[in-house]
Write a protein that holds these residues in place. Structure first.
Motif, mmCIF file in Angstrom:
data_model
loop_
_atom_site.group_PDB
_atom_site.id
_atom_site.type_symbol
_atom_site.label_atom_id
_atom_site.label_comp_id
_atom_site.label_asym_id
_atom_site.label_seq_id
_atom_site.Cartn_x
_atom_site.Cartn_y
_atom_site.Cartn_z
ATOM 1 N N LEU A 89 0.818 -1.219 0.000
ATOM 2 C CA LEU A 89 0.000 0.000 0.000
ATOM 3 C C LEU A 89 0.849 1.265 0.000
ATOM 4 C CD1 LEU A 89 -2.783 -0.938 2.586
ATOM 5 C CD2 LEU A 89 -2.923 -0.960 0.111
ATOM 6 N N GLN B 29 0.802 -6.951 -7.495
ATOM 7 C CA GLN B 29 -0.454 -7.668 -7.747
ATOM 8 C C GLN B 29 -0.317 -9.159 -7.413
ATOM 9 O OE1 GLN B 29 -1.085 -4.335 -8.132
ATOM 10 N NE2 GLN B 29 -3.040 -5.189 -8.767
ATOM 11 N N LEU C 174 -7.479 -3.793 7.417
ATOM 12 C CA LEU C 174 -6.873 -2.501 7.738
ATOM 13 C C LEU C 174 -7.383 -2.000 9.078
ATOM 14 C CD1 LEU C 174 -7.106 -0.754 4.266
ATOM 15 C CD2 LEU C 174 -5.137 -1.881 5.283
ATOM 16 N N LEU D 285 -18.473 -9.137 -3.357
ATOM 17 C CA LEU D 285 -17.663 -8.132 -4.056
ATOM 18 C C LEU D 285 -16.175 -8.442 -3.909
ATOM 19 C CD1 LEU D 285 -17.295 -5.403 -5.513
ATOM 20 C CD2 LEU D 285 -17.446 -4.296 -3.280
ATOM 21 N N ALA E 290 -14.921 -11.384 -5.789
ATOM 22 C CA ALA E 290 -14.774 -11.173 -7.235
ATOM 23 C C ALA E 290 -13.471 -10.461 -7.587
ATOM 24 C CB ALA E 290 -15.961 -10.359 -7.759
ATOM 25 N N TYR F 21 -10.518 -11.316 -6.617
ATOM 26 C CA TYR F 21 -9.370 -12.239 -6.656
ATOM 27 C C TYR F 21 -9.557 -13.285 -7.735
ATOM 28 C CZ TYR F 21 -8.149 -10.223 -2.157
ATOM 29 O OH TYR F 21 -7.806 -9.354 -1.163
ATOM 30 N N ALA G 208 -13.820 -8.452 -11.758
ATOM 31 C CA ALA G 208 -13.717 -7.469 -10.677
ATOM 32 C C ALA G 208 -14.454 -6.189 -11.057
ATOM 33 C CB ALA G 208 -12.247 -7.161 -10.401
ATOM 34 N N MET H 172 -17.725 -4.591 -9.185
ATOM 35 C CA MET H 172 -17.656 -3.251 -8.597
ATOM 36 C C MET H 172 -18.696 -2.330 -9.214
ATOM 37 S SD MET H 172 -13.576 -2.593 -8.224
ATOM 38 C CE MET H 172 -13.385 -1.853 -6.632
ATOM 39 N N HIS I 38 -11.357 5.511 3.405
ATOM 40 C CA HIS I 38 -10.374 4.433 3.225
ATOM 41 C C HIS I 38 -10.922 3.221 2.494
ATOM 42 C CE1 HIS I 38 -7.662 6.757 5.578
ATOM 43 N NE2 HIS I 38 -8.422 6.697 6.657
ATOM 44 N N VAL I 39 -12.055 3.363 1.817
ATOM 45 C CA VAL I 39 -12.558 2.242 1.024
ATOM 46 C C VAL I 39 -11.598 1.974 -0.136
ATOM 47 C CG1 VAL I 39 -14.429 1.443 -0.452
ATOM 48 C CG2 VAL I 39 -14.952 2.674 1.648
ATOM 49 N N ARG J 132 -8.431 2.520 -0.183
ATOM 50 C CA ARG J 132 -7.237 1.883 0.374
ATOM 51 C C ARG J 132 -7.488 0.388 0.575
ATOM 52 N NH1 ARG J 132 -3.336 3.196 4.791
ATOM 53 N NH2 ARG J 132 -3.465 5.291 3.976
ATOM 54 N N ARG J 133 -8.722 0.070 1.009
ATOM 55 C CA ARG J 133 -9.051 -1.345 1.198
ATOM 56 C C ARG J 133 -9.031 -2.073 -0.146
ATOM 57 N NH1 ARG J 133 -8.849 -5.577 1.456
ATOM 58 N NH2 ARG J 133 -9.849 -7.211 2.705
ATOM 59 N N PHE J 134 -9.557 -1.424 -1.187
ATOM 60 C CA PHE J 134 -9.520 -2.032 -2.517
ATOM 61 C C PHE J 134 -8.075 -2.182 -2.984
ATOM 62 C CE2 PHE J 134 -14.001 -0.392 -3.503
ATOM 63 C CZ PHE J 134 -14.553 -1.635 -3.274
ATOM 64 N N ARG J 135 -7.257 -1.213 -2.617
ATOM 65 C CA ARG J 135 -5.870 -1.257 -3.065
ATOM 66 C C ARG J 135 -5.128 -2.440 -2.458
ATOM 67 N NH1 ARG J 135 -1.079 3.159 -2.338
ATOM 68 N NH2 ARG J 135 0.105 2.481 -4.143
ATOM 69 N N ALA J 136 -5.611 -2.906 -1.307
ATOM 70 C CA ALA J 136 -4.982 -4.074 -0.687
ATOM 71 C C ALA J 136 -5.356 -5.360 -1.415
ATOM 72 C CB ALA J 136 -5.381 -4.154 0.786
ATOM 73 N N THR J 137 -6.257 -5.273 -2.386
ATOM 74 C CA THR J 137 -6.590 -6.437 -3.222
ATOM 75 C C THR J 137 -5.864 -6.273 -4.557
ATOM 76 O OG1 THR J 137 -8.461 -5.501 -4.420
ATOM 77 C CG2 THR J 137 -8.907 -6.331 -2.209
ATOM 78 N N PRO J 138 -5.882 -7.306 -5.415
ATOM 79 C CA PRO J 138 -5.126 -7.177 -6.670
ATOM 80 C C PRO J 138 -5.767 -6.215 -7.677
ATOM 81 C CG PRO J 138 -5.615 -9.487 -6.144
ATOM 82 C CD PRO J 138 -6.441 -8.650 -5.239
ATOM 83 N N VAL J 139 -6.901 -5.629 -7.366
ATOM 84 C CA VAL J 139 -7.611 -4.807 -8.348
ATOM 85 C C VAL J 139 -6.788 -3.554 -8.686
ATOM 86 C CG1 VAL J 139 -8.940 -3.337 -6.778
ATOM 87 C CG2 VAL J 139 -9.958 -4.110 -8.916
ATOM 88 N N SER J 140 -6.826 -3.151 -9.971
ATOM 89 C CA SER J 140 -6.002 -2.017 -10.400
ATOM 90 C C SER J 140 -6.778 -0.714 -10.286
ATOM 91 C CB SER J 140 -5.563 -2.214 -11.848
ATOM 92 O OG SER J 140 -6.690 -2.128 -12.694
ATOM 93 N N ASP K 93 -5.163 7.444 -1.697
ATOM 94 C CA ASP K 93 -5.478 8.010 -0.387
ATOM 95 C C ASP K 93 -4.761 9.330 -0.189
ATOM 96 O OD1 ASP K 93 -3.256 5.799 1.499
ATOM 97 O OD2 ASP K 93 -2.986 6.990 -0.299
#
Lengths: 361, 362
Positions: A83, A103, A113, A130, A133, A135, B6, B10, B199-200, B202-210, B362
């Motif tokens: 992050l 990634q 978090l 959500l 989806a 991953y 994804a 979303m 911080h939603v 930021r939470r998405f950023r912790a997943t592989p989504v671009s 963020d």
């Protein structure tokens, strides 16, 4: 470089793999470290939030990083999670360079978090769907909801959940991709004792599935109960990293005897007692010693001036501490020492002795 | 492929959340319907109401037939008066125009005399109402002359070919533009800032989504929300308020899509310079409210001062509004709204490109 996943897949992996020589950084079980951090630096202006941090975490352990607020815990975690970008240093997670392939790493880690944040107007089940989806591979949504005991709340909006339920959902979302490595940032902060116990059970469940969990906390009893190893971070550096018993043996050895300050007792005089290492007096007196029996004996000695009956005597006796005294005094029985507490060293003591300040400061 | 999954998840979540967000819906669709109700009450759904006086200097059956044809136009009230009385009415604004039928009108219509001009006199002039009145008279006059009779012309014919647009017909495309404006800016932009400050993101950023997937889902989810609202609005406009679309429904798609994209883009610009959702809201209001009044939603741009017109014509809402009005009110074809679409597309491309470049998690 292949990495043996610490999850259930491990038992299916050919034994050869584990027997194979691995590169320099190897865990006790012959695997590459789950997390390997070298020389991490992150500055905000002139302040180094993380200052040359190096450590590694082995597979299948719960690993905790207590530290005072602003010590760099969250910054470190966020760099490992991909992050944030560090100013210097390297971070490998599950054998992959996080900075080069974020990634890839993110597919295999689960993140909770500190501030729980979910999109508005979303129901619990929808939130799990959500995140599933997002991953490449994910666990069945219903299974995750059941595992975290969210079935009753599956159709509730996430902003209607209690603190404990929200935190369970937050951890559930961190596990929806069946990660090999889970990061929990202060998962029990702000929860009531019941909800905290509940989260502990959840974390122990994750641990039983042999996933590596990295968690930060302010609560030392949490660290002692849940963690295989604990790293204490202070001012951007790791000041200690070991199992809780060994940390205690090294940094908070001995027994601490605490009691309410008694008139007529000079705390400084206690330093002369056998094995005493530390005396702290601020309303309560706290004596740390390797000879608790001897210290207790001295404190409870009926002939000691503070244990003699009668206020006037006691005050008069101040100057005569340690004097011959004589047999018959102190008829009050038990003496003047009140609220006596004898305990062994805790991680809290370790923390205090390492950082010189209180955790919640 | 996994990133499409994804994206879809979303975007669906975005639409679902938007539809559930009643406060925001009231502000966009609700307010648009309210504007239509207000217009409906003000004008009773009867369309434009205009009053003329006529001075008949030619008391032939042909002249009478001409006046009757004018009277039969809905929303027109016409009285035949003496010259002095008629011009007095015009002076105190109780009529918007005076028609003077010249002597020899009947003969000219019958083809028995020289061609004649009907005089039309207005006080001051230039208001939207007089423009509409001119068109009405011109239409009737042309219709009269159309019976193989070039003998009769109007003194000052205005050549705008306009359907007999009722206020409701006019307000419906305006309200479509309004929804595009407010939803585009508010749902998408403020939605994104809120995701950032809570911080939603930021939470998405912790997943592989671009970042691209997150932005695309926000744009497409926002656009779908806009489309849903427009469908509801048009249904209410047509079935409840009796508004009419004189154009091709399919031709509404380009201005709606491009208009939405340009406002989403402007919304993203607001997002990229706002630290908090409060400042994003304030900025969005500063953009949307002036735009709403400057861009021909409630009255034609041509009635604004030149400087304001110039500003209005730079911003995309005027182009969206123009395209929607042209299609729905004038039955215009694609060639007529091509420029509008190009300008909106340019706005969309530039703003979204800048927004992607300035995107912050963020």
């Amino acid at each position: 470089m292949s990495v043996v996943p610490p999850g259930p897949a491990r038992s299916e992996a050919p034994g050869m793999m584990r027997a194979e020589p691995m590169p320099a950084r190897r865990g006790m079980r012959g695997e590459m470290a789950d997390i390997d951090v070298q020389g991490l630096v992150k500055r905000y202006g002139d302040v180094a939030a993380v200052d040359g941090l190096s450590f590694s975490v082995e597979g299948g352990e719960v690993y905790e990083k207590p530290g005072p607020n602003g010590a760099g815990k969250t910054t470190t975690l966020e760099i490992i999670e991909g992050l944030r970008t560090p100013d210097a240093g390297s971070v490998h997670v599950l054998g992959t360079d996080v900075l080069a392939h974020p990634q890839t790493v993110k597919e295999r880690i689960g993140v909770q978090l500190q501030a729980t944040a979910l999109p508005q107007f979303t129901k619990v089940r929808e939130a799990v769907e959500l995140f599933a989806a997002l991953y490449r591979k994910a666990r069945p949504v219903d299974e995750v909801i059941e595992e975290f005991n969210l079935g009753e709340k599956a159709d509730a909006y996430t902003d209607k959940l209690s603190g404990g339920q929200m935190q369970r959902l937050s951890i559930a979302l961190a596990l929806v991709n069946d990660p090999d490595l889970v990061f929990l940032d202060e998962p029990t902060t702000g929860l009531d004792p019941q909800a905290r116990l509940n989260i502990w059970t959840v974390i122990e469940g994750i641990r039983q599935r042999r996933k590596t969990v990295v968690l930060t906390t302010h609560y030392m009893e949490e660290a002692e109960r849940l963690c295989d190893r604990v790293a204490v971070i202070d001012r951007g550096r790791i000041v200690a990293l070991d199992t809780p018993p060994r940390l205690i043996a090294e940094h908070a050895p001995g027994t601490t005897i605490e009691f309410a300050l008694v008139p007529g007792l000079d705390p400084e005089a206690l330093r002369a007692l056998p094995g005493v290492e530390r005396v702290v007096a601020d309303g309560r007196v706290s004596v740390t010693t390797r000879s608790p029996e001897a210290v207790l004996h001295a404190l409870l000695d009926p002939h000691a001036p503070w244990n003699r009956a009668g206020d006037a005597d006691r005050v008069a006796g101040v100057g005569a501490a340690g004097g011959a005294g004589g047999g018959g005094g102190g008829g009050a029985g038990g003496g003047a020492i009140r609220d006596l507490l004898v305990r062994n060293g805790t991680l809290e003591d370790v923390f205090l002795s390492l950082t010189g300040r209180s955790l919640r400061e | 492929m996994s990133s499409f999954r994804a994206f879809r998840a979303m975007a669906i979540n975005e639409v679902r959340a938007s539809v559930r967000n009643r406060t925001a819906l009231i502000f966009t669709l609700g307010l648009a319907v309210l504007f239509m109700i207000i217009f409906g009450l003000l004008f009773g759904g009867s369309g434009v109401s205009v009053s003329f006086d006529a001075v008949n200097n030619d008391r032939t059956p042909e002249a009478a037939a001409y006046l009757k044809a004018l009277t039969s136009v809905s929303g027109v009230s016409l009285h035949t008066k003496s010259h002095a009385a008629a011009f007095s009415d015009l002076k105190d604004d109780s009529v918007i125009a005076v028609l003077v039928i010249p002597k020899g009108f009947g003969a000219a219509v019958a083809g028995q005399g020289p061609s004649q001009q009907v005089g039309i006199y207005q006080a001051g002039g230039g208001s939207a109402e007089t423009a509409i009145s001119d068109e009405l008279v011109a239409n009737v006059t042309a219709g009269f002359a159309g019976r193989g009779n070039p003998a009769v012309t109007l003194s000052a014919p205005k050549v705008a070919e306009v359907n007999q647009v009722t206020e409701m017909d006019y307000i419906l495309p305006s309200m479509i533009a309004y929804i595009i404006l407010f939803s585009g800016v508010n749902y998408v932009a403020i939605g994104l800032v809120e995701k950032r400050v809570t911080h939603v993101l930021r939470r998405f950023r912790a997943t592989p989504v671009s970042a691209r997937t997150v932005l695309a889902a926000q744009v497409v989810g926002g656009a779908l929300t806009v489309l849903l609202q427009i469908l509801v609005l048009v249904a209410i406009g047509i079935w409840v308020f009796g508004a009419k679309n004189y154009g091709n429904w399919l031709l509404l798609i380009p201005p709606i899509v491009l208009g939405t994209a340009s406002f989403v883009g402007i919304g993203f610009l607001i997002t990229s310079i706002s630290r908090t959702s409060e400042s994003a809201r304030a900025l969005a209001a500063m953009v949307t409210f002036p735009l709403m009044f400057l861009s021909g939603l409630f009255f034609p741009i041509s009635s604004l001062p030149t400087v304001v017109q110039t500003i209005a014509r730079i911003l995309p809402l005027a182009w969206a509004s123009d395209a929607l009005h042209q299609v729905m009110n004038d039955g215009a074809g694609f060639s007529a709204i091509g420029t509008d679409c190009l300008v909106m597309a340019a706005w969309a491309v530039v703003t979204i490109a800048v927004a992607s470049w300035r995107f912050r998690w963020d």
